[in-house]
Design a protein around this motif. Structure first.
Motif, PDB file in Angstrom:
ATOM      1  N   SER A 128       0.843  -1.201   0.000  1.00 23.63           N
ATOM      2  CA  SER A 128       0.000   0.000   0.000  1.00 23.63           C
ATOM      3  C   SER A 128       0.875   1.246   0.000  1.00 23.63           C
ATOM      4  N   ARG A 129       0.307   2.320  -0.471  1.00 25.19           N
ATOM      5  CA  ARG A 129       1.051   3.565  -0.653  1.00 25.19           C
ATOM      6  C   ARG A 129       1.049   4.377   0.636  1.00 25.19           C
ATOM      7  N   LEU A 130       2.216   4.925   0.977  1.00 22.87           N
ATOM      8  CA  LEU A 130       2.318   5.825   2.133  1.00 22.87           C
ATOM      9  C   LEU A 130       2.107   7.264   1.684  1.00 22.87           C
ATOM     10  N   SER A 131       1.363   8.008   2.478  1.00 30.94           N
ATOM     11  CA  SER A 131       1.089   9.398   2.122  1.00 30.94           C
ATOM     12  C   SER A 131       1.881  10.382   2.971  1.00 30.94           C
ATOM     13  N   VAL A 132       2.652   9.890   3.954  1.00 32.57           N
ATOM     14  CA  VAL A 132       3.423  10.789   4.814  1.00 32.57           C
ATOM     15  C   VAL A 132       4.796  11.035   4.201  1.00 32.57           C
ATOM     16  N   PRO A 133       5.459  12.153   4.557  1.00 35.03           N
ATOM     17  CA  PRO A 133       6.804  12.424   4.039  1.00 35.03           C
ATOM     18  C   PRO A 133       7.795  11.350   4.489  1.00 35.03           C
ATOM     19  N   VAL A 134       8.692  10.979   3.570  1.00 30.01           N
ATOM     20  CA  VAL A 134       9.734   9.992   3.854  1.00 30.01           C
ATOM     21  C   VAL A 134      11.085  10.655   3.597  1.00 30.01           C
ATOM     22  N   THR A 135      11.950  10.631   4.604  1.00 26.65           N
ATOM     23  CA  THR A 135      13.264  11.259   4.477  1.00 26.65           C
ATOM     24  C   THR A 135      14.357  10.202   4.528  1.00 26.65           C
ATOM     25  N   PHE A 136      15.494  10.511   3.901  1.00 24.26           N
ATOM     26  CA  PHE A 136      16.673   9.650   3.954  1.00 24.26           C
ATOM     27  C   PHE A 136      17.917  10.522   3.903  1.00 24.26           C
ATOM     28  N   GLN A 137      19.048   9.902   4.128  1.00 28.06           N
ATOM     29  CA  GLN A 137      20.310  10.634   4.171  1.00 28.06           C
ATOM     30  C   GLN A 137      21.006  10.638   2.815  1.00 28.06           C
ATOM     31  N   GLN A 138      21.710  11.720   2.554  1.00 29.45           N
ATOM     32  CA  GLN A 138      22.609  11.867   1.418  1.00 29.45           C
ATOM     33  C   GLN A 138      23.898  12.520   1.929  1.00 29.45           C
ATOM     34  N   PRO A 139      24.971  12.460   1.159  1.00 27.81           N
ATOM     35  CA  PRO A 139      26.226  13.047   1.646  1.00 27.81           C
ATOM     36  C   PRO A 139      26.106  14.501   2.074  1.00 27.81           C
ATOM     37  N   ASP A 140      25.176  15.237   1.462  1.00 25.03           N
ATOM     38  CA  ASP A 140      25.024  16.653   1.822  1.00 25.03           C
ATOM     39  C   ASP A 140      23.935  16.889   2.871  1.00 25.03           C
ATOM     40  N   GLY A 141      23.366  15.802   3.449  1.00 22.59           N
ATOM     41  CA  GLY A 141      22.364  15.949   4.493  1.00 22.59           C
ATOM     42  C   GLY A 141      21.087  15.194   4.183  1.00 22.59           C
ATOM     43  N   ALA A 142      20.039  15.474   4.971  1.00 21.14           N
ATOM     44  CA  ALA A 142      18.769  14.775   4.820  1.00 21.14           C
ATOM     45  C   ALA A 142      17.994  15.319   3.632  1.00 21.14           C
ATOM     46  N   ARG A 143      17.256  14.421   2.959  1.00 21.95           N
ATOM     47  CA  ARG A 143      16.410  14.809   1.838  1.00 21.95           C
ATOM     48  C   ARG A 143      15.065  14.112   1.951  1.00 21.95           C
ATOM     49  N   THR A 144      14.042  14.752   1.415  1.00 24.72           N
ATOM     50  CA  THR A 144      12.730  14.121   1.330  1.00 24.72           C
ATOM     51  C   THR A 144      12.650  13.339   0.035  1.00 24.72           C
ATOM     52  N   SER A 145      12.142  12.124   0.121  1.00 24.78           N
ATOM     53  CA  SER A 145      12.124  11.247  -1.046  1.00 24.78           C
ATOM     54  C   SER A 145      11.234  11.813  -2.149  1.00 24.78           C
ATOM     55  N   PRO A 146      11.753  11.859  -3.386  1.00 21.59           N
ATOM     56  CA  PRO A 146      10.930  12.280  -4.522  1.00 21.59           C
ATOM     57  C   PRO A 146      10.173  11.107  -5.149  1.00 21.59           C
TER      58      PRO A 146
END
Length: 341
Positions: free
Chosen positions: A298-316
């Motif tokens: 099932s699809r999640l409707s809440v924001p999902v964040t993860f790490q990248q070398p330059d910091g946290a990002r919200t999943s596109p």
């Protein structure tokens, strides 16, 4: 043994559904109509389409008479279940044991499932005896369809190979292989088949984590599909949850549309369950959402964040989730607590 088809409904009715002495032991309960048998056959066909394995029609090798059904059923909350229902005249002849062993052979030696379970009513001593002869170990109790059942567990190491049983599972020579770590570069190159961006994510310029496990489907000695996953304590609404991240699901272009991805994903979910994950999560392109929805995600409707070398990002990307237990759904946010997968 061959996958149950819709045309088997009359045979299923006569041999199983109309037999009170058989149906009383099944979690589905008593049923005595041909429409119920047709609905069961439809359900079996849908299960084969969804997972690439399921229940078989068991027939006498000499007469082709329908003896019952035996097979593997994937239960979202419990795992893969070995079940059997044979007509009264076929009972006591070792048929359930023969067919059950063939199913376990399929589960462990072709699909590489980590475990198979069986659920049985406490008074069903005949079925319990069959399970024990097949190598099952008692594994507690469980509620199934509001019934109190004994749970048994099969493991690959404790299951002998099947003999003398003809099984047509429609999978040709497809073999699933589970290994620790990311898949080999040569296998990935073969699956890409020259495609520069098979996952459709190159334009996102993301750094991805390596997989801790890889499942590869091989046919005629060549890889035709793969999937990878990792285990991590992720944050759901700020609380840690043991989660498996699925990624790298790839099918060779010449083998798409055959349902191989569905089987690989189904087996990957069972490995995550065996490793203790409560939830499985996936980041995917929007065009793949219908496929995963058909598989029970099932699809999640809440924001999902993860790490990248330059910091946290919200999943596109679109986030899909598959619950292996009954944890609360996130209502605020999910933090993958690391690189995407």
């Amino acid at each position: 043994m061959e996958p149950i088809r819709r045309g088997d409904s009359d045979d299923l009715f006569e041999a199983v559904v109309s037999q009170d002495g058989v149906m009383r032991w099944l979690a589905t309960g008593r049923a005595d109509s041909r429409s119920a048998a047709r609905a069961m056959c439809d359900d079996h066909v849908a299960h084969w389409t969804r997972h690439g394995y399921g229940d078989f029609a068991v027939r006498d090798a000499a007469t082709h008479a329908f003896l019952g059904r035996v097979g593997l059923r994937n239960r979202a909350r419990h795992g893969v279940d070995l079940g059997f229902a044979l007509q009264p005249l076929a009972q006591g002849r070792g048929i359930a044991g023969e067919a059950g062993r063939a199913c376990l052979d399929l589960a462990f030696r072709r699909l590489s499932l980590p475990a198979v379970f069986a659920f049985v009513l406490p008074d069903n001593t005949a079925s319990i005896a069959v399970l024990r002869r097949l190598g099952a170990q008692a594994d507690g109790t469980v509620q199934s369809r509001c019934l109190h059942c004994l749970r048994f567990r099969f493991d690959p190491a404790g299951t002998a190979a099947a003999e003398h049983v003809a099984v047509d599972d429609g999978g040709a020579d497809l073999q699933l292989i589970h290994v620790l770590g990311p898949g080999s570069p040569s296998d990935e190159a073969a699956l890409r088949d020259g495609l520069p961006d098979p996952f459709g994510v190159n334009g996102l310029a993301l750094v991805w984590d390596d997989k801790q496990h890889t499942l590869t489907a091989v046919s005629e000695g060549r890889p035709v599909a793969s999937a990878g996953w990792l285990l991590r304590d992720m944050a759901f609404d700020g609380s840690p949850r043991r989660t498996a991240g699925l990624g790298g699901v790839l099918v060779h272009p010449a083998h798409r549309g055959q349902g191989i991805a569905r089987t690989v994903i189904s087996v990957a979910v069972e490995h995550a369950r065996a490793a203790g994950a409560e939830t499985m999560i996936l980041l995917c392109r929007p065009d793949l959402v219908p496929l995963y929805a058909q598989l029970g995600w099932s699809r999640l409707s809440v924001p999902v964040t993860f790490q990248q070398p330059d910091g946290a990002r919200t999943s596109p990307l679109t986030t899909m989730i598959y619950d292996l237990a009954v944890p609360p759904r996130p209502t605020i946010s999910v933090d993958l607590r690391g690189l995407p997968f």
